[in-house]
Design a protein around this motif. Structure first.
Motif, short mmCIF file in Angstrom:
data_model
loop_
_atom_site.label_atom_id
_atom_site.label_comp_id
_atom_site.label_asym_id
_atom_site.label_seq_id
_atom_site.Cartn_x
_atom_site.Cartn_y
_atom_site.Cartn_z
N ALA A 126 0.59 -1.39 0.19
CA ALA A 126 0.22 -0.05 -0.05
C ALA A 126 0.95 1.18 0.16
O ALA A 126 0.15 2.65 -0.15
N ASP A 127 2.41 1.21 -0.73
CA ASP A 127 2.75 2.51 -0.14
C ASP A 127 2.73 2.91 -1.88
O ASP A 127 2.87 4.75 -1.74
N HIS A 155 -4.15 -4.20 6.03
CA HIS A 155 -4.45 -3.85 7.15
C HIS A 155 -4.23 -2.25 7.57
O HIS A 155 -5.51 -1.56 7.89
N ARG A 156 -3.42 -1.73 6.48
CA ARG A 156 -3.09 -0.28 6.37
C ARG A 156 -4.29 0.14 5.91
O ARG A 156 -5.17 1.68 6.28
N LEU A 157 -5.08 0.15 4.65
CA LEU A 157 -5.83 -0.14 3.97
C LEU A 157 -7.26 -0.33 4.80
O LEU A 157 -8.41 0.71 4.84
N LYS A 158 -7.34 -1.08 5.40
CA LYS A 158 -8.84 -1.08 6.34
C LYS A 158 -8.84 -0.42 7.54
O LYS A 158 -9.82 0.71 7.81
N VAL A 173 -7.25 -8.43 -2.83
CA VAL A 173 -6.62 -9.57 -3.10
C VAL A 173 -5.71 -10.62 -2.35
O VAL A 173 -5.97 -11.24 -3.15
N ASN A 174 -4.61 -9.96 -1.68
CA ASN A 174 -4.79 -10.93 -0.79
C ASN A 174 -5.98 -11.73 0.16
O ASN A 174 -5.99 -12.75 -0.09
N ASP A 175 -7.05 -11.09 -0.01
CA ASP A 175 -8.12 -12.09 0.97
C ASP A 175 -8.96 -13.54 -0.08
O ASP A 175 -9.63 -13.99 0.14
N ALA A 176 -8.56 -12.97 -1.18
CA ALA A 176 -8.49 -14.56 -1.89
C ALA A 176 -8.57 -15.59 -1.43
O ALA A 176 -7.44 -15.98 -1.53
N THR A 269 4.74 -11.61 11.07
CA THR A 269 3.60 -10.30 11.81
C THR A 269 2.59 -9.43 10.91
O THR A 269 1.57 -9.56 10.84
N GLY A 270 4.18 -9.16 9.84
CA GLY A 270 2.79 -7.41 9.57
C GLY A 270 3.51 -6.34 10.94
O GLY A 270 2.83 -5.55 10.27
N ASP A 271 3.71 -6.72 11.85
CA ASP A 271 3.84 -5.63 12.93
C ASP A 271 4.92 -5.14 12.96
O ASP A 271 6.61 -6.30 12.54
N ILE A 272 5.07 -4.68 13.80
CA ILE A 272 6.40 -3.83 14.22
C ILE A 272 7.20 -4.23 15.74
O ILE A 272 6.40 -4.59 16.96
N ASP A 273 7.84 -4.24 15.93
CA ASP A 273 8.76 -4.63 16.86
C ASP A 273 8.83 -6.14 17.68
O ASP A 273 7.99 -5.92 19.04
#
Length: 417
Positions: A126-127, A155-158, A173-176, A269-273
């Motif tokens: 989503a950049d 996650h960012r777009l939602k 598309v990822n959720d297909a 995980t897609g999350d930070i730290d």
């Protein structure tokens, strides 16, 4: 066509790679042949921000065959394959990007793609979508919608949609099913270990492998680690996924405890730290650290740098960090997604990306006639059904169909035993 690539003379080698993956992407080739006849994208400009490698170039060529003007750039500074971009630039695609871009160059190439004033965006992380909203709002009126490839981007777009900040519809598309059940699980699982073993030449059998995150990518990595003979530990924040990991046969514990045993630790995980200073303090000597999440924020490299008394580049994609007490840790691919940013990373197998990019191509076409609100939508079920049936046909597999009596039975709520 316009381009800004590292070395256009690399095109012949890139063309060979593209020819090879096309032989292993029958679903996308079928769609490409359809699009060549129908020209659904005539007069449409499509901009993409994806990992620039041969399979992605083939997606660009599919959209080009459908009549689109296509402009492409990379979604990660270390995942671009320069021979593939050179080939794409000679095959009718507007191509921008090269391996090892600086952060400044990375965003400059996204802007160059956006200068084509696209009607449709195809993004990974989503950049590009975020950049349009933040710095290029004049383009929004012309944009019909976008397709997003990966979990992190969704996650960012939602979050944007929740805050009413999203200004055009996005197909997740990822959720297909034909994306995440295969790409995230089998693709990430195989490509992660392809890259790690190619870079390090370490034996996985007998090692303790810690997998941080048990989403579909984490499931795939744990499954492949187990198949290679590793002892697998899973860390999770979701109680249901933690239970699932336990019942799949893995040990489950907190990251702080798991690092004491880890020979190889993978974040996904897609999350930070996810791994920070507190974890490095107790980490086992010799631990290899790698990330298969989209961004390089899961393993806190800044903490590693602060704690290390010695830091050296051991190989092009392996860094060594020596702690004050003599323990040494090894970080792969700068903490970026190892399956593409690693020196030997080739990304997911072509047979897997065949389905993911088929969903992308069909979702882009869906945006042409759809009247959608500014929300995030799952790819339509009919796209999933079509891609899976085309894939089965390509694999010479036939499946059963319900008889009229079976269909009637399932539809009749009064029917009992």
């Amino acid at each position: 066509m316009s381009y800004d690539v590292k070395d256009i003379s690399l095109a012949p080698e890139g063309k060979k790679k593209i020819d090879w993956v096309q032989r292993h992407m029958p679903v996308l080739e079928h769609i490409k042949a359809e699009y060549e006849k129908e020209k659904p994208f005539k007069g449409i400009t499509i901009a993409s921000c994806l990992h620039l490698e041969p399979k992605t170039i083939n997606l660009g060529l599919t959209l080009l065959a459908g009549g689109a003007e296509v402009a492409m750039t990379g979604c990660n500074p270390l995942s671009t394959q320069d021979d593939a971009t050179a080939a794409g630039a000679t095959m009718g695609l507007n191509m921008y990007g090269w391996r090892e871009e600086t952060t400044e160059e990375y965003y400059e190439t996204i802007h160059k793609v956006l200068d084509h004033e696209p009607d449709i965006l195809i993004d990974d992380g989503a950049d590009m979508i975020f950049l349009v909203h933040k710095e290029r709002p004049e383009l929004i009126e012309n944009i019909m919608g976008a397709c997003e490839e990966t979990t992190t981007g969704i996650h960012r777009l939602k979050a944007m949609a929740e805050d009413k900040a999203l200004k055009f519809p996005v197909i997740a598309v990822n959720d297909a099913y034909t994306k995440y059940l295969f790409d995230n699980r089998y693709g990430t699982g195989q490509s992660t270990f392809d890259s790690i073993m190619g870079s390090t030449n370490v034996l996985i059998a007998g090692k303790t492998v810690v997998v941080c995150g048990y989403g579909w990518c984490g499931r795939g990595i744990a499954m492949r680690a187990n198949g290679l003979g590793a002892n697998v530990i899973v860390t999770e924040i979701d109680p249901i996924r933690a239970l699932e990991a336990k019942m799949d046969g893995y040990r489950v514990m907190k990251v702080a405890e798991a690092v004491k045993y880890a020979d190889l630790l993978l974040t996904v995980t897609g999350d930070i730290d996810v791994v920070t200073k507190e974890h490095f303090k107790n980490m086992k000597d010799g631990c290899i650290l790698a990330n298969s999440g989209h961004f390089n924020v899961e393993i806190n490299k800044g903490d590693l740098m602060d704690m290390a008394v010695k830091h050296e580049q051991l190989k092009p994609d392996i860094e060594g960090f020596v702690m004050e007490d003599g323990r040494e840790f090894y970080l792969l691919a700068d903490g970026r997604l190892v399956n593409l940013a690693g020196e030997r990373g080739q990304g997911h197998p072509a047979e897997i990306m065949d389905m993911s990019f088929a969903v992308q191509a069909l979702s882009a076409k869906h945006l042409l006639g759809a009247k959608l609100e500014n929300k995030v939508y799952k790819a339509p079920d009919e796209i999933d059904d079509r891609v899976s049936r085309l894939k089965l046909k390509a694999m010479d597999i036939e499946i059963d169909e319900l008889s009229p009596r079976q269909s009637e039975y399932l539809a009749n709520w009064e029917e009992g035993t």
